[in-house]
Structure formats: structure tokens, C-alpha cells
Design an enzyme around this catalytic site. Structure first.
Site, PDB file in Angstrom:
ATOM      1  N   LYS A 111       0.830  -1.212   0.000  1.00  0.00           N
ATOM      2  CA  LYS A 111       0.000   0.000   0.000  1.00  0.00           C
ATOM      3  C   LYS A 111       0.865   1.262   0.000  1.00  0.00           C
ATOM      4  O   LYS A 111       0.493   2.267  -0.598  1.00  0.00           O
ATOM      5  CB  LYS A 111      -0.970  -0.010   1.174  1.00  0.00           C
ATOM      6  CG  LYS A 111      -2.098  -1.008   0.952  1.00  0.00           C
ATOM      7  CD  LYS A 111      -3.259  -0.804   1.880  1.00  0.00           C
ATOM      8  CE  LYS A 111      -4.414  -1.714   1.465  1.00  0.00           C
ATOM      9  NZ  LYS A 111      -5.523  -1.685   2.423  1.00  0.00           N
ATOM     10  N   LYS A 198      -5.951 -10.634 -13.232  1.00  0.00           N
ATOM     11  CA  LYS A 198      -7.089 -10.936 -12.365  1.00  0.00           C
ATOM     12  C   LYS A 198      -8.152  -9.840 -12.525  1.00  0.00           C
ATOM     13  O   LYS A 198      -7.799  -8.672 -12.665  1.00  0.00           O
ATOM     14  CB  LYS A 198      -6.571 -10.942 -10.926  1.00  0.00           C
ATOM     15  CG  LYS A 198      -7.382 -11.721  -9.942  1.00  0.00           C
ATOM     16  CD  LYS A 198      -6.605 -11.858  -8.635  1.00  0.00           C
ATOM     17  CE  LYS A 198      -7.477 -11.317  -7.516  1.00  0.00           C
ATOM     18  NZ  LYS A 198      -6.842 -11.365  -6.211  1.00  0.00           N
ATOM     19  N   LYS A 201     -11.224  -3.994 -10.159  1.00  0.00           N
ATOM     20  CA  LYS A 201     -11.847  -2.707 -10.476  1.00  0.00           C
ATOM     21  C   LYS A 201     -10.799  -1.685 -10.909  1.00  0.00           C
ATOM     22  O   LYS A 201     -11.076  -0.814 -11.728  1.00  0.00           O
ATOM     23  CB  LYS A 201     -12.615  -2.202  -9.255  1.00  0.00           C
ATOM     24  CG  LYS A 201     -13.764  -1.315  -9.636  1.00  0.00           C
ATOM     25  CD  LYS A 201     -14.633  -0.985  -8.452  1.00  0.00           C
ATOM     26  CE  LYS A 201     -13.799  -0.365  -7.350  1.00  0.00           C
ATOM     27  NZ  LYS A 201     -14.568   0.224  -6.283  1.00  0.00           N
TER      28      LYS A 201
END
Ligand code: TRP
Length: 331
Positions: A111, A198, A201
Site C-alpha cells: 500500500k 485478475k 476494479k
């Protein structure tokens, strides 16, 4: 026989796609038959990355409705921020968890990398660092035997087990027990537009089948899905074709899957027909879910039900906190 306990949670991320459904939510729904399940929509977790306040609230409510539309029982669901005990337990566990272990969390590192890539700058909140401790609090709060999560969350559950051991050792108690990860083989759904990746979004709309999507856009996406780009070696199924077969199978249309597979294996040019098969399978599935969600959105009492179930689940959290406060020397 008494049922064992299950705890899992999901971040309110906005639209859910087929990969999310088949990878986690469908499993949550099934587990309700054999376990005492508690499932959370974790809005406190969503505050660890840059976010918009109104969007967070909308996404949390939307996620709750989506989960119920998919078959999660409202009485098993809670909204994390309606149970502020989660943050209190997280603080207590922050004083048990290892700083060094937190620095080794791969999701934290990923992250940070994501933030540094982003134009919004690389400001890293302390919340992002202690995120796994809040997750440990979510888990330990309800004393689950099992935590159904994907591979990416294994390290976080491991951390919560370490927290259990340190807590029990430090306070000379056996109060918490180690939760186990529950892995379930789930179908891997790839992007429609780039089947080497994969379904996600972040790739963009055309890559995803959204769970409550309008029929017209859905049909368009399926029609333009990538099948064979011509660079797959002879005798192998290309990733795009394989993905379309996976989708048909995963949604339970076994007979169609079998028929189409036979046709494929006989060497026929059948990609048009394969896509029709996907549409025939996915469209009614999505339409049914969308209708269910519409009903929920129109149910004026729905939010009262969710508040009531959160309040009911909160009682368990309050009991845990009372016991933990006692053990840890708080007044
Ligand atoms: N970290 C999890 C994720 O990103 C979400 C989560 C928060 C969770 N608390 C949890 C998962 C407790 C399982 C149990 O997917």
C-alpha cells in the site's frame, strides 16, 4: 453438536464484481448453514487510505445492501463503526502487538508503494501501519475458530495469532484462542478485456462484470471480451477462452459448460457461441441480484434492521471488552 464460530470482514470498496463474489461472498453465504457467522463491513479500515467522507458512508451502506442481496443474513452482519469497541480493543492490542512484526507486513509495504505511485502524494497514515491490529481486534472480539479469507490476508491472521499468544503470556491467561485461517478453493476469474490479469476494479470498468450491473452494458462487455489473441501455443486453451468457461462453470451452468467444452474440443470455431453462453448464464444471475438489491433499497426498514443486528452483535463485543479490561488492569 454446537456450531463453530466464523468471523470475516470486507472493506466497503464500492461496486462488487464477479471475482469478489466468487472469491469470497458466495463462500460467506454458504458457511452460514454450518457455522455461527459474524461478518463485518469494516469502515474504520477504509479510513487508512486517502478517502472521501461522503463516498465512504455511501459505500458502507451500499456494501451492506449488496451483501444482503447476495444472501448474507442481515442478523449476521455488522457495520464496524457502529461497534466502537473495535477501536478500543485495537488500542489495547496495539500495546501487545509487535512493532517489528507490523513493519514486515506485505500489505503495508504494497500500500505504501501504491501511495507513492499515486499523484495524491505519499502521505502515510499511522492507521495504515496499525491496520492489522485493528483487524486482529475484529477477529479476536468474537472468539472465532475460523477466519475465511484469501491468501493475501494470511499474514494478517497470523499476526492476530501472535497477538493471542503474547496477550495470553503477558497476562498469564488463556483468554483468547488462536483463530485458524479457512481457505476455500474458489474459481479464479480474470479480466474480460485482458485475461492475463485478475479481474479487478482498478483495471477499469470494461475488465469487470459488476454484480448489479445494467443488462445492456453487461452484454456489450461480454460481446467484446477477449478470447483468443493468437499467441497461445497450439493445443492449449487461451486464457480468455478458459476464463469464459470458468465463469459459466462457476455460476453453476454445468450442462452448458459441458456442451460448449465438447464443441471446443472437437475443434469447432465456437467463440461467438461461447460468449452467448456466458451472456445466457451471467445476465439472468446479475438481473436477479439487481432486483433483490432494488427491493432492499426500497425497504424503508432495512437500515433499522442493520442497526438492530449491529446492536445485537455489539453485546458480544461489550462482553469481550469487559473481560479484557479486567484482565489488562484497566479501571
Ligand atoms: N483486511 C481485510 C481485507 O482487506 C479486511 C478485514 C478487516 C478482515 N478486518 C478483518 C478480514 C477481519 C477478515 C477478518 O480484505
Amino acid at each position: 453438536m454446537t456450531k463453530k464460530n466464523i468471523l470475516s470482514a470486507i472493506q466497503p470498496t464500492g461496486q462488487i464484481h464477479l471475482g469478489n463474489y466468487l472469491g469470497a461472498i458466495q463462500n460467506w453465504v454458504k458457511l452460514q448453514a454450518d457455522y455461527n457467522c459474524v461478518y463485518g463491513v469494516v469502515d474504520y479500515h477504509a479510513m487508512t487510505m486517502p478517502y472521501d467522507a461522503q463516498a465512504l458512508r455511501n459505500n458502507t451502506l451500499d456494501m451492506i445492501m449488496s451483501l444482503v442481496a447476495c444472501g448474507v443474513k442481515p442478523e449476521n452482519l455488522f457495520i464496524q463503526s457502529l461497534i466502537p469497541e473495535h477501536t478500543e480493543l485495537a488500542w489495547i492490542l496495539n500495546c501487545v502487538a509487535s512493532y517489528n512484526e507490523l513493519t514486515r507486513q506485505t500489505q503495508f509495504k504494497d500500500k505504501i508503494a501504491q501511495l507513492e505511485e499515486n499523484t495524491s502524494g505519499s502521505f502515510i497514515t499511522a492507521g495504515l501501519f496499525t491496520y492489522p491490529v485493528l483487524q486482529a481486534a475484529d477477529i479476536l472480539m468474537y472468539h472465532p475458530h475460523f477466519v475465511p479469507v484469501g491468501k493475501d490476508q494470511e499474514q494478517h491472521v497470523e499476526l492476530s495469532r501472535n497477538v493471542v499468544n503474547r496477550f495470553n503470556y503477558q497476562f498469564q491467561t488463556e483468554y483468547f484462542h488462536e483463530p485458524q485461517v479457512l481457505f476455500t478453493e474458489t474459481p479464479k476469474v480474470q479480466s474480460l478485456a485482458d485475461p492475463s490479469k485478475k479481474m479487478s476494479k482498478s483495471l477499469g470498468e470494461k475488465h469487470c462484470v459488476f454484480l448489479f450491473e445494467e443488462e445492456s452494458t453487461l452484454r456489450k462487455k461480454i460481446k467484446t471480451a477477449v478470447t483468443d489473441t493468437g499467441d497461445t501455443p497450439e493445443g492449449q486453451m487461451s486464457p480468455g477462452v478458459e476464463n469464459l468457461f470458468t465463469i459459466i462453470k462457476a455460476l453453476g451452468n454445468d450442462s452448458l459448460h459441458q456442451d460448449l467444452m465438447q464443441e471446443y474440443l472437437s475443434g469447432a470455431k465456437m467463440y461467438g457461441k461461447l460468449k452467448e453462453g456466458v451472456a445466457e448464464t451471467v445476465v439472468p444471475f446479475v438481473n436477479t441480484l439487481r432486483e433483490k438489491k432494488m427491493e432492499i433499497m426500497e425497504d424503508a426498514d432495512f437500515m433499522d434492521k442493520i442497526r438492530a443486528s449491529s446492536a445485537e452483535i455489539r453485546k458480544k463485543a461489550q462482553k469481550t471488552l469487559q473481560e479484557v479490561r479486567e484482565i489488562t488492569g484497566l479501571i
